[in-house]
Enzyme design. Structure first.
Site, mmCIF file in Angstrom:
data_model
loop_
_atom_site.group_PDB
_atom_site.id
_atom_site.type_symbol
_atom_site.label_atom_id
_atom_site.label_comp_id
_atom_site.label_asym_id
_atom_site.label_seq_id
_atom_site.Cartn_x
_atom_site.Cartn_y
_atom_site.Cartn_z
ATOM 1 C CE LYS A 188 46.802 -17.925 -2.114
ATOM 2 N NZ LYS A 188 45.300 -17.742 -2.561
ATOM 3 C CB SER A 240 -7.414 -2.121 -4.894
ATOM 4 O OG SER A 240 -6.716 -2.744 -3.765
ATOM 5 C CB THR A 241 -2.499 -1.511 -2.867
ATOM 6 O OG1 THR A 241 -2.485 -0.059 -2.416
ATOM 7 C CG2 THR A 241 -1.089 -2.189 -2.547
ATOM 8 C CG ASN A 242 -5.088 -5.480 -2.398
ATOM 9 O OD1 ASN A 242 -3.987 -5.057 -1.859
ATOM 10 N ND2 ASN A 242 -6.105 -5.730 -1.605
ATOM 11 C CB SER A 281 48.238 -13.128 -0.535
ATOM 12 O OG SER A 281 48.576 -13.276 0.656
ATOM 13 C CB SER A 282 47.670 -8.616 2.713
ATOM 14 O OG SER A 282 47.499 -9.504 3.782
ATOM 15 C CB THR A 284 33.556 -39.451 -13.345
ATOM 16 O OG1 THR A 284 34.398 -40.384 -13.192
ATOM 17 C CG2 THR A 284 33.163 -39.139 -14.781
ATOM 18 C CB THR A 290 -1.017 0.049 1.233
ATOM 19 O OG1 THR A 290 -1.749 -1.061 1.201
ATOM 20 C CG2 THR A 290 -1.893 1.403 1.099
#
Length: 462
Positions: free
Chosen positions: A322, A138-140, A316-317, A185, A99
């Site tokens: 990497k 209507s909102t509906n 990476s830090s 697999t 609404t």
């Protein structure tokens, strides 16, 4: 500030705001997600389409005079064209079955229409948000129809991105058509295939999901517009439902169909469950592809190392050099979100009661989020990952030559028992299949090379 009133009393509203008292109360009540309905351009566009179609139908049926119709229609067009997205300020997650969203649209359109004819915002005695903009509605019926219109817009955009990603996979399938490798697999060596065959499966699986999305778009095209509160068409003139559906189809250039039973259509949210299920299917399969890309590129020296993903950032830090598969990783996280959203849609749909489902706002929010994430994810995966993938061709061929799984390809020539013996010996000694076969004098060097060199026979291509 200007003073407006509703059934709860008077409330001050910023003079510059196109929204009014009903929207102001909703903003105060629903400080939930921090994401307003204006964030979703397609949803605001859908509301503009619907309000314009309603104005056209009401004018056609004599319910809306020309002096009211013209400014309201112009305001609707401006809304759907995106000029007032910032005025749609209600939180996407809200109580009231939508609404507040409908009220927000009514007020913005009414106040813009008032400006067009030279009145001030809030002078609703001339053009009223409910008496004129919301007439026969209507909102509906407005809100669920807006969700459907918006989803169709978003799904078509998703289809376009999926097509581009599928074409990217198809291009890689062609590029890698003659690159032989070992298929797996259960993560164990299986039988030879080409890297092109592996990538062609991604092309095909994306195409299958595109077909499912098109099916959902057809389902979303059935609407309950004109049903008003519960589907009984209360407060609408004769012929309104069909007229508004006709006009909506014309201005959106998409064929919408009026539901046969508007009471059932007003309470049924099954189509949203179907749409969410398809989004989950797309997400699951995209995530599986992302898993494959991460595995195939793992290493680069201590993993599979079969393909190379284009490096996008330092990984990476602490570990210099990497590089991580960040693009497939973000696709995985998109999938996790979409799968969670699907559960939310399922629960919200199940929670409907009697003639209405009050939880369509969270259904809309969840679906919009899923489609947006998937669309952006497809574009990101294509441009920052798939387009730049390369293959380690010589390494892939070496793994085929050294794989014990190769015995499956030569077993028709040497027999199952001999093939088993070759596999056991190669496994125990670390020798290649070729070495053991020649050692056991089961094939000549030329015969073995001929089998391995026949890529088409090895990979089942005809």
């Amino acid at each position: 500030m200007r003073l407006e009133h509703d059934l709860l009393g008077e409330l001050e509203v910023p003079e510059s705001a196109y929204w009014g008292v009903h929207t102001a109360r909703a903003v105060k009540n629903f400080n939930i997600s921090g994401v307003s309905i204006g964030h979703y351009r397609s949803f605001v566009r859908a509301l503009g389409y619907i309000k314009e179609a309603s104005a056209l139908a009401n004018h056609e049926l004599g319910e809306l005079s020309t002096d009211l119709f013209e400014p309201i229609r112009q305001a609707c067009i401006e809304v759907r064209d995106g000029k007032f997205d910032s005025e749609f300020v209600v939180d996407a997650i809200q109580g009231g079955a939508g609404t507040s969203t409908n009220m927000n649209a009514n007020e913005v359109i009414a106040n813009r229409a008032l400006e067009i004819v030279g009145h001030k915002k809030g002078e609703y005695q001339f053009i009223h948000p409910l008496n004129h903009v919301n007439i026969s509605q209507s909102t509906n019926d407005v809100y669920p129809t807006a969700i459907k219109v918006s989803l169709i817009i978003e799904l078509n955009a998703l289809l376009a991105e999926m097509k581009l990603l599928r074409e990217s996979f198809a291009a890689k399938a062609s590029e890698f058509a003659s690159v032989i490798k070992m298929g797996r697999t259960q993560l164990q060596d299986a039988v030879p295939m080409t890297l092109g065959q592996e990538f062609s499966t991604y092309d095909i699986t994306m195409g299958e999901d595109e077909a499912r999305i098109r099916e959902v778009i057809r389902l979303l095209s059935e609407i309950n517009l004109g049903g008003t509160a519960i589907g009984t068409q209360l407060n609408t003139p004769d012929g309104y439902a069909r007229s508004v559906t006709k006009h909506l189809s014309q201005i959106t250039e998409h064929e919408f169909l009026l539901a046969e039973n508007l009471i059932e259509a007003t309470q049924d949210t099954g189509v949203f469950v179907s749409a969410s299920s398809v989004m989950k299917r797309v997400a699951v399969k995209l995530s599986k592809i992302a898993n494959d890309l991460r595995l195939l590129s793992s290493g680069p020296r201590a993993g599979f190392g079969e393909i190379n993903l284009p490096p996008q950032q330092a990984g990476s830090s602490i570990m210099p050099g990497k590089v991580n598969p960040v693009i497939p990783e973000v696709v995985n996280q998109i999938a996790f979100t979409v799968i969670g959203n699907d559960l939310t849609v399922t629960m919200a749909s199940e929670a409907g009661q009697l003639e209405l489902n009050a939880f369509e706002p969270i259904i809309a929010r969840s679906l919009m989020m899923s489609i947006t994430y998937l669309r952006r994810g497809c574009a990101t995966l294509r441009t920052l990952c798939v387009d730049g993938i390369t293959a380690n061709v010589e390494y892939l061929r070496m793994t085929v030559e050294n794989s014990i799984g190769l015995v499956t390809a030569i077993s028709p020539r040497i027999g199952y028992e001999n093939a088993t013996a070759v596999a056991k010996e190669a496994q125990a000694t670390g020798k290649s299949v070729r070495e053991v076969v020649l050692q056991m004098k089961l094939l000549t060097s030329e015969e073995f090379d001929a089998i391995l060199g026949d890529v088409n026979r090895l990979t089942g291509r005809r």
